[in-house]
Design a protein around this motif. Structure first.
Motif, PDB file in Angstrom:
ATOM      1  N   VAL A  14      50.814  12.603  65.895  1.00  0.00           N
ATOM      2  CA  VAL A  14      49.912  11.439  65.889  1.00  0.00           C
ATOM      3  C   VAL A  14      50.268  10.646  67.244  1.00  0.00           C
ATOM      4  O   VAL A  14      49.427  10.104  68.113  1.00  0.00           O
ATOM      5  CB  VAL A  14      49.536  10.711  64.653  1.00  0.00           C
ATOM      6  CG1 VAL A  14      48.289   9.500  65.051  1.00  0.00           C
ATOM      7  CG2 VAL A  14      48.643  11.860  63.689  1.00  0.00           C
ATOM      8  N   HIS A  65      39.738  13.835  66.373  1.00  0.00           N
ATOM      9  CA  HIS A  65      40.016  13.340  65.054  1.00  0.00           C
ATOM     10  C   HIS A  65      40.835  11.774  65.072  1.00  0.00           C
ATOM     11  O   HIS A  65      40.523  10.931  64.330  1.00  0.00           O
ATOM     12  CB  HIS A  65      40.998  14.330  64.300  1.00  0.00           C
ATOM     13  CG  HIS A  65      40.287  15.348  64.142  1.00  0.00           C
ATOM     14  ND1 HIS A  65      41.121  16.775  63.905  1.00  0.00           N
ATOM     15  CD2 HIS A  65      39.005  15.784  64.070  1.00  0.00           C
ATOM     16  CE1 HIS A  65      40.425  17.773  63.683  1.00  0.00           C
ATOM     17  NE2 HIS A  65      39.065  17.257  63.753  1.00  0.00           N
ATOM     18  N   VAL A  66      41.682  11.678  66.111  1.00  0.00           N
ATOM     19  CA  VAL A  66      42.278  10.349  66.456  1.00  0.00           C
ATOM     20  C   VAL A  66      41.392   9.167  66.690  1.00  0.00           C
ATOM     21  O   VAL A  66      41.393   8.176  65.983  1.00  0.00           O
ATOM     22  CB  VAL A  66      43.572  10.392  67.197  1.00  0.00           C
ATOM     23  CG1 VAL A  66      44.219   9.130  67.444  1.00  0.00           C
ATOM     24  CG2 VAL A  66      44.623  11.192  66.558  1.00  0.00           C
ATOM     25  N   ARG A  92      37.509  22.842  61.849  1.00  0.00           N
ATOM     26  CA  ARG A  92      38.343  22.155  63.265  1.00  0.00           C
ATOM     27  C   ARG A  92      38.024  23.213  64.183  1.00  0.00           C
ATOM     28  O   ARG A  92      37.938  22.931  65.478  1.00  0.00           O
ATOM     29  CB  ARG A  92      39.864  22.354  62.709  1.00  0.00           C
ATOM     30  CG  ARG A  92      40.846  21.499  63.306  1.00  0.00           C
ATOM     31  CD  ARG A  92      42.216  21.360  62.760  1.00  0.00           C
ATOM     32  NE  ARG A  92      41.977  20.913  61.295  1.00  0.00           N
ATOM     33  CZ  ARG A  92      42.616  21.382  60.327  1.00  0.00           C
ATOM     34  NH1 ARG A  92      42.719  22.789  60.323  1.00  0.00           N
ATOM     35  NH2 ARG A  92      42.451  20.865  59.219  1.00  0.00           N
ATOM     36  N   SER A 109      38.336   9.276  65.939  1.00  0.00           N
ATOM     37  CA  SER A 109      37.569   8.996  64.655  1.00  0.00           C
ATOM     38  C   SER A 109      38.355   8.041  63.546  1.00  0.00           C
ATOM     39  O   SER A 109      37.503   7.119  63.275  1.00  0.00           O
ATOM     40  CB  SER A 109      36.970  10.470  64.261  1.00  0.00           C
ATOM     41  OG  SER A 109      36.296  10.164  63.160  1.00  0.00           O
ATOM     42  N   VAL A 110      39.391   8.458  63.506  1.00  0.00           N
ATOM     43  CA  VAL A 110      40.190   7.282  62.655  1.00  0.00           C
ATOM     44  C   VAL A 110      40.361   6.052  63.114  1.00  0.00           C
ATOM     45  O   VAL A 110      40.456   5.046  62.230  1.00  0.00           O
ATOM     46  CB  VAL A 110      41.484   8.241  62.408  1.00  0.00           C
ATOM     47  CG1 VAL A 110      42.436   7.345  61.654  1.00  0.00           C
ATOM     48  CG2 VAL A 110      41.672   9.583  61.325  1.00  0.00           C
ATOM     49  N   ARG A 134      46.209   8.920  57.169  1.00  0.00           N
ATOM     50  CA  ARG A 134      44.578   9.161  57.137  1.00  0.00           C
ATOM     51  C   ARG A 134      44.674  10.640  57.455  1.00  0.00           C
ATOM     52  O   ARG A 134      43.498  11.012  56.740  1.00  0.00           O
ATOM     53  CB  ARG A 134      43.953   8.026  57.855  1.00  0.00           C
ATOM     54  CG  ARG A 134      42.459   8.280  57.848  1.00  0.00           C
ATOM     55  CD  ARG A 134      41.867   7.438  56.736  1.00  0.00           C
ATOM     56  NE  ARG A 134      40.506   7.473  56.960  1.00  0.00           N
ATOM     57  CZ  ARG A 134      39.549   7.621  55.740  1.00  0.00           C
ATOM     58  NH1 ARG A 134      40.350   8.312  54.661  1.00  0.00           N
ATOM     59  NH2 ARG A 134      38.306   7.712  55.959  1.00  0.00           N
ATOM     60  N   LEU A 135      44.951  11.115  58.450  1.00  0.00           N
ATOM     61  CA  LEU A 135      44.799  12.349  58.802  1.00  0.00           C
ATOM     62  C   LEU A 135      45.949  13.370  58.136  1.00  0.00           C
ATOM     63  O   LEU A 135      45.507  14.467  58.454  1.00  0.00           O
ATOM     64  CB  LEU A 135      45.077  12.620  60.352  1.00  0.00           C
ATOM     65  CG  LEU A 135      44.105  11.769  61.361  1.00  0.00           C
ATOM     66  CD1 LEU A 135      44.701  11.567  62.861  1.00  0.00           C
ATOM     67  CD2 LEU A 135      42.764  12.512  61.385  1.00  0.00           C
TER      68      LEU A 135
END
Length: 146
Positions: A63, A37-38, A19, A40-41, A55-56
Motif C-alpha cells: 500500500v 482501491h487506495v 478486480r 477509495s479507501v 482496510r484493504l
C-alpha cells in the motif's frame, strides 16, 4: 464449518472477478485498480498507511508503494497526524477526488448492470454486507494486527 468456507471461497471469486473488471475500467482513465482501491479507501477520511492496508487486507509495504505513486502524481497528500507524529495521515487532494469520482461514474452503469443480471435487490446487497461486516468484526477481534 463448511458454509463459512464456501462463503469465503465465493467472496474470493467475486473479488477476483470484480478486480479484473475494475482494472479494465481504471486503465481507460489512466489509473490502475490498485490506485483506485487506495483512493477509495481514503475517500471517507484520511488514514495512515497501516490503517489503509488493514482496510484493504494488504501488506503495508504494498500500500505504501501505491500511496507513494499517488503522492507523486498529486492525487494524495500527507498531513500531520495528531496521534502519531511519525505516521502521517494520507488524504485525497482535489485531483484525487476528481479521479475517484470519474472512476465511480464510469463504473456505475457496469455495476448496476451486474446487479440487474444477478437479479439482486438493494436490500439483499445490504443484508450480505451486514453479514460480511459481522464476520470481519469477529475475525478482527481474534486476529492479531502486525
Amino acid at each position: 464449518m463448511e458454509a463459512y468456507r464456501l462463503l469465503i471461497a465465493d467472496v474470493y471469486e467475486l473479488a477476483g472477478l470484480s478486480r479484473r473488471t475494475s482494472e479494465e475500467m481504471a486503465r481507460a482513465v489512466g489509473q490502475t485498480a490498485a490506485r483506485w482501491h487506495v483512493l477509495s479507501v481514503l475517500s471517507d477520511a484520511p488514514r495512515t498507511v497501516p490503517s489503509a492496508a488493514r482496510r484493504l487486507g494488504l501488506a503495508p509495504q504494498s500500500v505504501q508503494r501505491v500511496i507513494g505513486d499517488l503522492v507523486d502524481s498529486g492525487h494524495v497528500e500527507a498531513v500531520d497526524n495528531p496521534d502519531h507524529a511519525r505516521s502521517p495521515l494520507m488524504r485525497l487532494t482535489g485531483q484525487g477526488r476528481r479521479a475517484l469520482d470519474e472512476l465511480f461514474a464510469r463504473s456505475e452503469d457496469d455495476r448496476a448492470a451486474v446487479v440487474d443480471r444477478a437479479g439482486v435487490t438493494a436490500g439483499e446487497l445490504a443484508a450480505a454486507r451486514e453479514v460480511l461486516r459481522k464476520l470481519a468484526g469477529a475475525l478482527r477481534t481474534s486476529v492479531p494486527h502486525p
